[in-house]
Design a protein around this motif. Structure first.
Motif, short mmCIF file in Angstrom:
data_model
loop_
_atom_site.label_atom_id
_atom_site.label_comp_id
_atom_site.label_asym_id
_atom_site.label_seq_id
_atom_site.Cartn_x
_atom_site.Cartn_y
_atom_site.Cartn_z
N HIS A 190 32.92 -99.54 -48.06
CA HIS A 190 31.78 -98.64 -48.09
C HIS A 190 31.41 -98.12 -46.70
O HIS A 190 31.01 -96.96 -46.56
N LEU A 191 31.54 -98.96 -45.68
CA LEU A 191 31.26 -98.57 -44.30
C LEU A 191 32.40 -99.06 -43.43
O LEU A 191 33.05 -100.06 -43.76
N VAL A 240 30.54 -103.61 -48.87
CA VAL A 240 31.74 -104.06 -48.16
C VAL A 240 31.88 -103.24 -46.87
O VAL A 240 31.90 -102.00 -46.92
N ILE A 241 31.97 -103.93 -45.74
CA ILE A 241 32.14 -103.28 -44.44
C ILE A 241 33.51 -103.63 -43.89
O ILE A 241 33.89 -104.82 -43.86
N ALA A 242 34.25 -102.63 -43.44
CA ALA A 242 35.52 -102.86 -42.76
C ALA A 242 35.26 -103.01 -41.27
O ALA A 242 34.69 -102.11 -40.65
N ASN A 246 31.65 -95.29 -39.05
CA ASN A 246 30.21 -95.20 -38.85
C ASN A 246 29.78 -95.56 -37.43
O ASN A 246 28.81 -95.02 -36.92
N HIS A 247 30.52 -96.49 -36.81
CA HIS A 247 30.18 -96.96 -35.47
C HIS A 247 31.45 -97.36 -34.74
O HIS A 247 32.44 -97.76 -35.37
N VAL A 248 31.41 -97.26 -33.41
CA VAL A 248 32.46 -97.79 -32.54
C VAL A 248 31.80 -98.74 -31.55
O VAL A 248 30.81 -98.37 -30.90
N VAL A 249 32.34 -99.95 -31.43
CA VAL A 249 31.75 -100.97 -30.56
C VAL A 249 32.86 -101.67 -29.79
O VAL A 249 34.03 -101.62 -30.17
N PRO A 250 32.50 -102.34 -28.68
CA PRO A 250 33.53 -103.13 -27.98
C PRO A 250 34.13 -104.20 -28.90
O PRO A 250 33.45 -104.73 -29.78
N ALA A 267 37.67 -90.70 -34.54
CA ALA A 267 37.33 -91.14 -35.89
C ALA A 267 35.82 -91.13 -36.10
O ALA A 267 35.33 -90.76 -37.18
N LEU A 268 35.08 -91.50 -35.07
CA LEU A 268 33.61 -91.46 -35.15
C LEU A 268 33.12 -90.03 -35.25
O LEU A 268 32.24 -89.71 -36.07
N ARG A 269 33.68 -89.14 -34.43
CA ARG A 269 33.26 -87.74 -34.44
C ARG A 269 33.53 -87.09 -35.79
O ARG A 269 32.73 -86.27 -36.27
N LEU A 270 34.62 -87.47 -36.43
CA LEU A 270 35.00 -86.89 -37.72
C LEU A 270 34.24 -87.49 -38.89
O LEU A 270 34.28 -86.95 -40.00
N GLY A 271 33.57 -88.62 -38.68
CA GLY A 271 32.88 -89.30 -39.78
C GLY A 271 33.75 -90.28 -40.53
O GLY A 271 33.36 -90.78 -41.59
#
Length: 262
Positions: free
Chosen positions: A123-124, A103-105, A183-187, A176-180
């Motif tokens: 999960h991600l 499951v990906i959010a 998993n990813h940040v995208v446009p 949030a990405l730096r802290l873990g």
């Protein structure tokens, strides 16, 4: 598939990806008891449906994944109904966390309070650049009730989790990405497409192994289970599977594996 009042369900039968969209746009997809019940029902249906191989959870509109709980409903809680409210959400989110189907959010915009808790149960997590995460419950005289005190500490560490929950201050997607936490940040425009491609990469692997990886990682955080023993048992189970024989044969034959999930 069964329809739900507060959710939109879209199953791509070619890939096996089910997209669950929280659909309360006038409320910024805020969670109430009816929506939590819908999430539980949709997840149970997805787990029982052999056509569903993986799930993307997202929110309608561009402003919010889930902006929190429905304050109008929260305001009417007492000690007894408050416990039921928390346990209902915990049960629904546990169904997500314990799913052996990945499951990906896809976090589009605000993920506050119950929204952050919902994302953390997945999960991600992939966030749009405008996403914001926070546990602002202290501003209402509350604490997180859907597992936030537990999962946030697991993901970002005790100190930062305490800071976020004690101040109620949100964080931006890049932090949030730096802290873990994600998993990813995208446009924003690329969010769903990115999640679909990521999930398809996972679904190209052996389904039994994917599900057992999720279960073993969850075992680490469960005080009633022994993580290393769970791993050894799961490794043994893989060794007896058709997918293991196919995967090793394909590797030696230098060809793509054709996994069946058996």
């Amino acid at each position: 598939m069964t329809t739900f009042d507060n959710l939109l369900l879209d199953l791509d039968t070619a890939s096996g990806i089910l997209t669950i969209t929280l659909n309360r746009p006038t409320k910024l997809n805020a969670l109430n008891s009816a929506t939590i019940s819908d999430i539980h029902g949709a997840m149970q249906q997805a787990l029982d449906d052999e056509q569903v191989r993986g799930i993307i959870m997202t929110g309608s509109g561009e402003k919010a994944f889930v902006a929190g709980a429905d304050i109008a409903e929260l305001a009417g809680l007492n000690e007894i109904s408050g416990r039921r409210f928390a346990e209902q959400g915990q049960d629904a989110f546990a169904l997500i966390e314990e799913s052996t189907k990945p499951v990906i959010a896809a976090v589009n915009g605000f993920a506050l309070g119950g929204g952050a808790e919902l994302a953390m149960a997945c999960h991600l997590r992939v966030a749009s650049e405008n996403a914001r995460f926070g546990q602002p419950e202290v501003n209402l005289g509350l604490i997180p009730g859907y597992g936030g005190t537990q999962r946030l500490a697991q993901l970002v560490g005790k100190g930062k989790a305490l800071e976020m929950m004690l101040t109620g201050d949100p964080i931006k997607a890049d932090e949030a990405l730096r802290l873990g936490l994600v998993n990813h940040v995208v446009p924003q425009a690329e969010l769903l497409g990115f999640c679909q491609l990521l999930l398809m990469r996972i679904l190209s692997k052996a389904p039994l192994a994917v599900g057992l990886v999720i279960d073993c990682v969850n075992a680490f955080y469960d005080p009633e289970r022994h993580g290393y023993q769970t791993e050894a048992n799961s490794f043994s189970r893989c060794c007896g599977s058709d997918d293991f024989r196919e995967g090793t044969s394909a590797f030696l034959d230098k060809r793509p594996a054709a996994f069946t999930g058996n």
